[in-house]
Design a protein around this motif. Sequence first.
Motif, short mmCIF file in Angstrom:
data_model
loop_
_atom_site.label_atom_id
_atom_site.label_comp_id
_atom_site.label_asym_id
_atom_site.label_seq_id
_atom_site.Cartn_x
_atom_site.Cartn_y
_atom_site.Cartn_z
N UNK A 143 27.11 -21.57 24.97
CA UNK A 143 27.53 -20.26 23.29
C UNK A 143 28.04 -20.11 22.71
N UNK A 144 29.25 -20.87 23.13
CA UNK A 144 29.94 -21.52 21.56
C UNK A 144 29.99 -22.59 21.06
N UNK A 171 19.37 -18.06 24.40
CA UNK A 171 20.78 -17.18 24.91
C UNK A 171 19.61 -16.26 26.84
N UNK B 169 36.98 -15.64 22.43
CA UNK B 169 38.65 -15.27 22.32
C UNK B 169 37.71 -15.13 24.23
N UNK B 172 34.21 -13.22 24.66
CA UNK B 172 33.53 -13.25 24.34
C UNK B 172 32.04 -13.42 25.16
N UNK B 173 32.27 -13.97 25.86
CA UNK B 173 31.37 -14.40 27.10
C UNK B 173 29.96 -12.58 26.99
N UNK B 177 30.62 -13.11 19.48
CA UNK B 177 31.22 -13.62 19.02
C UNK B 177 31.57 -13.04 17.03
#
Lengths: 379, 502
Positions: A143-144, A171, B169, B172-173, B177
């Motif tokens: 995700x990141x 996702x 941060x 953000x889950x 983002x």
Amino acid sequence: MSDSSSQAALARLREQVLAAHEAGKALRIRGGDTKGFYGCEPRGDSLDTREYRGIVAYEPTELVITARCGTPLAEIEAALAEKGQWLPFEPPSFGEGATVGGMVAAGLSGPGRQSAGAVRDFVLGAAMLDAQGRALNFGGQVMKNVAGYDVSRLLCGSLGMLGVVAEVSLKVLPRPAATATVSMPLDRPAALRLLNEWAGRPLPISASAWLGGTLALRLAGARAAVDAAVAFFAREHGAQQLDGEVHRFWAAVREQTLPFFDGLPGAGSAGAEPGAGGAASLPLWRVSVPSVAPPLALPGEELIEWGGALRWWRSDAEPRAVREAAARVGGHATLFRGGDRSAGVFAPLSPALMALHRRLKAELDPKGIFNPGRMYPDL
Amino acid sequence: MSTVYEDRFADLAAAPAPGRQQQVVERLKALLPPHALLFREEDVRPYECDALSAFRQLPMVVALPETEEQVVGILKACHELEVPIVARGAGTSLSGGSMPHAAGVVLSLAKFNRILAIDPVARTARVQPGVRNLAVSEAAAPYDLYYAPDPSSQIACSIGGNLAENSGGVHCLKYGLTVHNVLRVRGYTVDGEPVEFGSEALDSPGLDLLSLVIGSEGMLAVTMEATLKLVPKPQLARVVMASFDDVVKAGDAVAGIIAAGIIPAGLEMMDRKATVAVEEFVHAGYDLDAQAILLAESDGTPEEVAEEIVRMETVLRESGATRIQVSESEAQRLLFWSGRKNAFPAAGRVSPDYYCMDGTIPRKNIGRLLADIAAMEDKYRLRCMNVFHAGDGNMHPLILFDANDPDEWHRAELFGAEILELCVEYGGTVTGEHGVGIEKINSMCVQFSPEERAAFFAVKRAFDPPGLLNPGKGIPTLARCAEYGKMHVHAGRLAFPDLPRF
């Protein structure tokens, strides 16, 4: 699908791309062809992606599914449903056989876009078959990820003009524990005012649809939160909770099978023949505006979604009048179905943005073989 | 796609040609008041690095414009003179994203620090790039709204940098983002032409250039204004703190929570080295016997939170948690978080220096990577603390070292690079939220093929044909990767050790 047959299918796609690149011939990328009506008139030899299919990886605890472009959307939705998960942006299929590649290339989202985000918000990574037939990977399965430019999101809604979306990682999310739908009579200005007011409060509204003086709201989340919201809307706004299979209503909004859409080319039919409904012969405009935009002064009928931010118009207004009405309030209008597509269907871009589009196209597809003219007639 | 383009990227450290500084200063003097133009060594020294102080470079010139016309003038002048431009906000980048160019201009946007409008009905904030992240939420607070992306540096970092790095941060889950929370960016292309990406509607015609520009590390355009989404403040937040006697069990508990259909507002993990270091510092009441602790936050209506906390507790118990505590008040919730939020300064207390890494991996590999890192501690003879955003697999190993010992710094760099290589091997990425900058440019060679990097350069060329915006960052050249391949960490030895490397 076995690995060897999928590799063979990819090899065939690659060969066709290379041959087209060599000859400088246009390719019209297609999957299930359920969105052939969208964008400007497709042209070129058909590049059929449906053989390159299959779910490559799906791990529910990672909240990620990776699939090849030709995978039917229905297959993905079924695999997710088995694990209690879904694509919360609710992509429209617009018919049987829609594929995940087409979903990303079209970049269209359904009723859930209001609360969950758009397709592009759920694209984590993509493999693109470029004009030289190479599979390039961008983004990833996590995700990141901020490594490199976010080309995978750029492909979302690109209508295939930069390359073939060969594989995507999306996702996914758990399905909400509970949902309920309430409806209430409201005129247009009141509906728009209240939708914006509610959106600023912690209410679990996941979708909205206003049509013909009635506003329907879908509530989704924890059971306790949904129950509390149903009680709130009943108490404060006299809303009725709709029973029965209300998911069919939201599916009809998403798939454009409500009577409002009857008679449009390519629209899912609810039984009506072209010309049967009052607005049936009128083109359908998709008008995307800030949710706070006042009601648009256009002739015709309107269906309002996304908390006021998406306004579907069945209207015989001049294209220029529709575009100007949208632009005046900070939005844009697309000739979504019907009407004359030859002059272009999307709102014109500013010169600076058009120059960037041209340069991106020239860099990534120098001979202009991928879906030429589909987004803008001369692009 | 030509590869000749890479040759245009001058080395960041190459000194300007004789007379060049004077030529550029003379040109910019006509555009800026004297106090807004710095070029003497003592004046530009404060700009030599960002928060990654291991990499430093004095800029040729620093420009501090106060009006948009001045920004346009600077861009046009630099474009004409072919001078590299490094836009800079608060300078909190942890990847050297705003490290200057020896022959370039640092374009400080710090003076563009106004919140132009808060629209509580439309739930948007229109801000200039120099506005601090936290200031947006503070300005929206009277309307019970806030800006969701909350990088740990949010008290200091500015929105322009958040856009450049696609910052995330703790939250953000659940809330996404930066890219998920920005509607529109207005700015200028490299030649000073105005351009607008996105709009105040939910989508825009044409390609989604807004998504491309966000996270582009200042290499595609210069931002002058952004419209940010604001979201309703949850009525309540509570956090569950769970102890585990084994890091792998804690990692499995993270997967268990997600598998149960719960998306916590935050899901963070610290290993024992980290909890011990921070407990001394903040006295948060952490369980010092635990090998790892998890912090799982639930937010929403009181009804939702009550329901979710019970479900999370059940999963954590079933996953083998040895101790569970749920915050009973807002003060206690903040206390539980204080340790996690202060992990970096705590690392600074137990070691002269630390090197913060930022890789992301699929959650299922968290335990495996932690075991690998433990082995690397012996290999590189350095300690490593682990704090991370477990919910999205974003790891922040803090490698402890002493910068006064060049060999320790060298080992720390190799240690970090090996962690990132493993992140890629385990299906992840070399940077989750800090950006590539100059720091991770070699690690990019591990993640992307030459063809993929060529495509990145094609994108860069489309936006910035002369390659003047933040050159040398983000995307490694083919030559650089070839060289990196020779110094591959697994080889254990550096080839050509006297060559300057970043």
